[in-house]
Design an enzyme around this catalytic site. Structure first.
Site, PDB file in Angstrom:
ATOM      1  N   TYR A  64       0.681  -1.252   0.065  1.00 45.87           N
ATOM      2  CA  TYR A  64      -0.142  -0.077   0.132  1.00 45.87           C
ATOM      3  C   TYR A  64       0.809   1.224   0.013  1.00 45.87           C
ATOM      4  O   TYR A  64       0.446   2.246  -0.547  1.00 45.87           O
ATOM      5  CB  TYR A  64      -1.032  -0.059   1.135  1.00 45.87           C
ATOM      6  CG  TYR A  64      -2.083  -1.073   1.022  1.00 45.87           C
ATOM      7  CD1 TYR A  64      -3.210  -1.002  -0.240  1.00 45.87           C
ATOM      8  CD2 TYR A  64      -2.091  -2.384   1.660  1.00 45.87           C
ATOM      9  CE1 TYR A  64      -4.068  -2.071  -0.323  1.00 45.87           C
ATOM     10  CE2 TYR A  64      -2.682  -3.356   1.362  1.00 45.87           C
ATOM     11  CZ  TYR A  64      -3.962  -2.976   0.217  1.00 45.87           C
ATOM     12  OH  TYR A  64      -4.830  -3.885   0.162  1.00 45.87           O
ATOM     13  N   ARG A  67       1.543   1.707  -3.444  1.00 49.98           N
ATOM     14  CA  ARG A  67       0.179   2.453  -4.289  1.00 49.98           C
ATOM     15  C   ARG A  67      -0.197   3.917  -3.901  1.00 49.98           C
ATOM     16  O   ARG A  67      -0.480   4.796  -4.743  1.00 49.98           O
ATOM     17  CB  ARG A  67      -0.896   1.806  -3.903  1.00 49.98           C
ATOM     18  CG  ARG A  67      -1.069   0.167  -3.915  1.00 49.98           C
ATOM     19  CD  ARG A  67      -1.264  -0.351  -5.229  1.00 49.98           C
ATOM     20  NE  ARG A  67      -0.040  -0.282  -6.205  1.00 49.98           N
ATOM     21  CZ  ARG A  67       1.100  -1.298  -5.915  1.00 49.98           C
ATOM     22  NH1 ARG A  67       1.086  -1.953  -5.051  1.00 49.98           N
ATOM     23  NH2 ARG A  67       2.092  -0.819  -6.980  1.00 49.98           N
ATOM     24  N   ASN A 106     -13.039   2.222  -5.742  1.00 52.22           N
ATOM     25  CA  ASN A 106     -11.696   2.759  -5.612  1.00 52.22           C
ATOM     26  C   ASN A 106     -11.231   3.222  -4.448  1.00 52.22           C
ATOM     27  O   ASN A 106     -11.906   3.819  -3.697  1.00 52.22           O
ATOM     28  CB  ASN A 106     -11.411   3.545  -6.701  1.00 52.22           C
ATOM     29  CG  ASN A 106     -11.473   3.373  -8.326  1.00 52.22           C
ATOM     30  OD1 ASN A 106     -11.690   1.940  -8.417  1.00 52.22           O
ATOM     31  ND2 ASN A 106     -11.884   3.949  -9.062  1.00 52.22           N
ATOM     32  N   ASP A 108      -8.500   4.991  -4.421  1.00 54.10           N
ATOM     33  CA  ASP A 108      -7.830   6.449  -4.836  1.00 54.10           C
ATOM     34  C   ASP A 108      -8.489   7.609  -4.685  1.00 54.10           C
ATOM     35  O   ASP A 108      -9.821   7.469  -4.216  1.00 54.10           O
ATOM     36  CB  ASP A 108      -7.170   6.547  -6.289  1.00 54.10           C
ATOM     37  CG  ASP A 108      -8.322   6.529  -7.428  1.00 54.10           C
ATOM     38  OD1 ASP A 108      -9.272   7.212  -7.188  1.00 54.10           O
ATOM     39  OD2 ASP A 108      -8.482   5.534  -7.909  1.00 54.10           O
ATOM     40  N   HIS A 123     -14.753   0.718  -0.401  1.00 47.95           N
ATOM     41  CA  HIS A 123     -13.606  -0.198   0.164  1.00 47.95           C
ATOM     42  C   HIS A 123     -12.454   0.588   0.618  1.00 47.95           C
ATOM     43  O   HIS A 123     -11.435  -0.025   0.711  1.00 47.95           O
ATOM     44  CB  HIS A 123     -13.103  -0.900  -1.347  1.00 47.95           C
ATOM     45  CG  HIS A 123     -14.122  -1.726  -1.772  1.00 47.95           C
ATOM     46  ND1 HIS A 123     -14.204  -2.203  -3.174  1.00 47.95           N
ATOM     47  CD2 HIS A 123     -15.357  -2.296  -1.230  1.00 47.95           C
ATOM     48  CE1 HIS A 123     -15.111  -3.202  -3.082  1.00 47.95           C
ATOM     49  NE2 HIS A 123     -15.849  -3.213  -2.143  1.00 47.95           N
ATOM     50  N   CYS A 150       0.518   4.175  16.694  1.00 47.87           N
ATOM     51  CA  CYS A 150      -0.818   4.695  16.486  1.00 47.87           C
ATOM     52  C   CYS A 150      -1.122   5.870  17.298  1.00 47.87           C
ATOM     53  O   CYS A 150      -0.528   6.040  18.384  1.00 47.87           O
ATOM     54  CB  CYS A 150      -1.679   3.614  16.959  1.00 47.87           C
ATOM     55  SG  CYS A 150      -3.558   3.905  16.806  1.00 47.87           S
ATOM     56  N   THR A 191     -16.221  -1.190 -13.847  1.00 48.09           N
ATOM     57  CA  THR A 191     -15.965  -2.376 -13.021  1.00 48.09           C
ATOM     58  C   THR A 191     -16.402  -3.516 -13.678  1.00 48.09           C
ATOM     59  O   THR A 191     -17.124  -3.723 -14.453  1.00 48.09           O
ATOM     60  CB  THR A 191     -16.990  -1.930 -11.695  1.00 48.09           C
ATOM     61  OG1 THR A 191     -16.919  -3.102 -10.771  1.00 48.09           O
ATOM     62  CG2 THR A 191     -18.395  -1.651 -12.215  1.00 48.09           C
ATOM     63  N   ASN A 216     -18.230   0.432 -19.888  1.00 50.46           N
ATOM     64  CA  ASN A 216     -16.883  -0.116 -19.709  1.00 50.46           C
ATOM     65  C   ASN A 216     -16.447  -0.467 -21.051  1.00 50.46           C
ATOM     66  O   ASN A 216     -17.086  -0.316 -22.188  1.00 50.46           O
ATOM     67  CB  ASN A 216     -17.471  -1.824 -19.268  1.00 50.46           C
ATOM     68  CG  ASN A 216     -16.288  -2.534 -18.644  1.00 50.46           C
ATOM     69  OD1 ASN A 216     -15.243  -2.544 -19.097  1.00 50.46           O
ATOM     70  ND2 ASN A 216     -16.651  -2.835 -17.311  1.00 50.46           N
ATOM     71  N   ALA A 232     -13.633   4.982 -20.498  1.00 51.04           N
ATOM     72  CA  ALA A 232     -14.268   5.808 -19.619  1.00 51.04           C
ATOM     73  C   ALA A 232     -14.215   7.481 -19.967  1.00 51.04           C
ATOM     74  O   ALA A 232     -15.294   8.158 -19.856  1.00 51.04           O
ATOM     75  CB  ALA A 232     -13.810   5.685 -18.306  1.00 51.04           C
TER      76      ALA A 232
HETATM   77  P1  NAD Z   1     -11.518  -4.718 -11.935  1.00 50.83           P
HETATM   78  O1  NAD Z   1      -9.927  -4.326 -12.107  1.00 50.83           O
HETATM   79  O2  NAD Z   1     -11.867  -5.895 -11.429  1.00 50.83           O
HETATM   80  O3  NAD Z   1     -12.008  -4.311 -13.164  1.00 50.83           O
HETATM   81  C1  NAD Z   1     -11.835  -3.102 -14.072  1.00 50.83           C
HETATM   82  C2  NAD Z   1     -12.767  -2.945 -15.106  1.00 50.83           C
HETATM   83  O4  NAD Z   1     -12.666  -1.791 -15.529  1.00 50.83           O
HETATM   84  C3  NAD Z   1     -12.666  -4.018 -16.092  1.00 50.83           C
HETATM   85  O5  NAD Z   1     -14.264  -4.481 -16.396  1.00 50.83           O
HETATM   86  C4  NAD Z   1     -12.245  -3.168 -17.197  1.00 50.83           C
HETATM   87  O6  NAD Z   1     -12.836  -3.857 -18.524  1.00 50.83           O
HETATM   88  C5  NAD Z   1     -12.805  -1.639 -17.052  1.00 50.83           C
HETATM   89  N1  NAD Z   1     -11.850  -1.030 -17.744  1.00 50.83           N
HETATM   90  C6  NAD Z   1     -10.371  -0.831 -17.866  1.00 50.83           C
HETATM   91  N2  NAD Z   1     -10.025   0.263 -18.425  1.00 50.83           N
HETATM   92  C7  NAD Z   1     -11.047   0.944 -18.692  1.00 50.83           C
HETATM   93  C8  NAD Z   1     -11.317   2.088 -19.419  1.00 50.83           C
HETATM   94  N3  NAD Z   1     -10.223   2.942 -19.734  1.00 50.83           N
HETATM   95  N4  NAD Z   1     -12.820   2.808 -19.414  1.00 50.83           N
HETATM   96  C9  NAD Z   1     -13.398   2.023 -19.014  1.00 50.83           C
HETATM   97  N5  NAD Z   1     -13.495   0.689 -18.429  1.00 50.83           N
HETATM   98  C10 NAD Z   1     -12.179   0.198 -18.299  1.00 50.83           C
HETATM   99  O7  NAD Z   1     -12.120  -3.322 -10.978  1.00 50.83           O
HETATM  100  P2  NAD Z   1     -13.266  -3.325  -9.820  1.00 50.83           P
HETATM  101  O8  NAD Z   1     -14.306  -4.030 -10.643  1.00 50.83           O
HETATM  102  O9  NAD Z   1     -13.271  -2.123  -9.464  1.00 50.83           O
HETATM  103  O10 NAD Z   1     -12.782  -4.391  -8.592  1.00 50.83           O
HETATM  104  C11 NAD Z   1     -11.473  -4.161  -8.102  1.00 50.83           C
HETATM  105  C12 NAD Z   1     -11.213  -4.013  -6.564  1.00 50.83           C
HETATM  106  O11 NAD Z   1      -9.897  -3.572  -6.521  1.00 50.83           O
HETATM  107  C13 NAD Z   1     -11.864  -2.840  -6.197  1.00 50.83           C
HETATM  108  O12 NAD Z   1     -12.712  -3.309  -5.035  1.00 50.83           O
HETATM  109  C14 NAD Z   1     -10.951  -1.676  -5.640  1.00 50.83           C
HETATM  110  O13 NAD Z   1     -11.095  -1.790  -4.207  1.00 50.83           O
HETATM  111  C15 NAD Z   1      -9.567  -2.566  -6.067  1.00 50.83           C
HETATM  112  N6  NAD Z   1      -8.778  -1.521  -6.840  1.00 50.83           N
HETATM  113  C16 NAD Z   1      -8.712  -0.156  -6.716  1.00 50.83           C
HETATM  114  C17 NAD Z   1      -8.010   0.616  -7.698  1.00 50.83           C
HETATM  115  C18 NAD Z   1      -8.037   1.903  -7.509  1.00 50.83           C
HETATM  116  O14 NAD Z   1      -8.149   2.663  -6.351  1.00 50.83           O
HETATM  117  N7  NAD Z   1      -7.902   2.944  -8.668  1.00 50.83           N
HETATM  118  C19 NAD Z   1      -7.198  -0.070  -8.655  1.00 50.83           C
HETATM  119  C20 NAD Z   1      -7.032  -1.353  -8.604  1.00 50.83           C
HETATM  120  C21 NAD Z   1      -7.730  -2.042  -7.738  1.00 50.83           C
END
Ligand code: NAD
Length: 252
Positions: A64, A67, A106, A108, A123, A150, A191, A216, A232
């Protein structure tokens, strides 16, 4: 899209948007499923479960920390999709007196940096830590490690990333459920629909009468009323700008 907007008409008063890692992909933050279920080359069990943290807290902190460092790097900034959501919410709430709920999976802070108020981070958040005993949260911009003390109990090892790991309960579920049962339009953006309970939100909204729309890059297995494929950063501004016109909200 025109037909969809005509059908939605001007009756829309309440919108729920759920975003996933895909909304931040074009800002340079890799998605989760990009490489066969690994998150940046780590297994989920190692870096995103309470058991993984118990086994090897140093590894989890380091994961983390990296990240967080990427997120705070100057080159990471919100993209057109984050900005369009913030702009639309502003005019929809202020000029149309509508309810707009933005839920993100997310961790972020790019929605906030684009100007979105009151984002539900179901999350957790990368830029926060919390005491594993009291639950008290702290802003966390610096790296965390096993020697971090802490701020509430002054104890070594009690601080953890404020992240909901697999097997833990997502945050703000009662508020999310209220919004899902009353919305007219539910939009999921970037997602994969593989992490529950978020993956089931569209069905809850649909059952309660909402139109469900997915934006998506690729076709997912979910059964939304409408699916639009593309990046997106293209789809989100164009859909919300057309929606604003159909609601007669000028200057979007
Ligand atoms: P996921 O990685 O499982 O899926 C990502 C989705 O985004 C896919 O369906 C993909 O086709 C789509 N995608 C990729 N690029 C895209 C674009 N440019 N435009 C539109 N769609 C696009 O992500 P999730 O469903 O959010 O689940 C992942 C888990 O991991 C979450 O719970 C999250 O907490 C964590 N995560 C967070 C981050 C972040 O904060 N940015 C990054 C990675 C993982």
């Amino acid at each position: 899209m025109k037909e969809l907007l005509l059908n939605l008409g001007r009756t829309i008063k309440s919108i729920v948007v759920l975003t996933g890692a895909g909304v931040s992909a074009e800002s340079g933050i890799p998605t989760f499923r990009a490489s066969d279920g690994l998150w940046e080359n780590h297994s989920i069990e190692d870096v995103a479960t309470p058991e993984g943290f118990e086994r090897n807290p140093s590894l989890v902190h380091e994961f983390y920390n990296q990240r967080r460092e990427t997120l705070l790097a100057l080159k990471t900034s919100p993209n057109q999709a984050h900005s369009a959501l913030a702009r639309f919410q502003n005019i929809f709430e202020n000029r149309h007196h509508g309810d707009f709920t933005l839920i993100t999976q997310n961790i972020d802070d790019l929605h906030e940096r684009a100007g979105s108020p009151d984002v539900i981070h179901m999350h957790g958040e990368l830029l926060q830590s919390r005491c594993s005993q009291s639950g008290l949260k702290f802003n966390q911009l610096k790296p965390l490690n096993v020697d971090s003390i802490c701020g509430c109990c002054r104890t070594l090892g009690n601080l953890r990333p404020h992240i909901v790991w697999f097997g833990e309960l997502p945050l703000e579920i009662p508020r999310i459920e209220r919004a899902l049962t009353t919305c007219d339009l539910f939009v999921a953006i970037g997602t994969s629909g593989q992490v529950y309970p978020a993956a089931g939100f569209y069905e809850q909204a649909k059952t309660c009468g909402a139109h469900t729309l997915e934006l998506n890059l690729i076709q997912t297995k979910s059964n939304f009323d409408t699916q639009l494929l593309g990046n997106a950063s293209d789809l989100v501004p164009s859909f919300f700008s057309e929606l604003a016109s159909s609601l007669e909200l000028e200057a979007f």
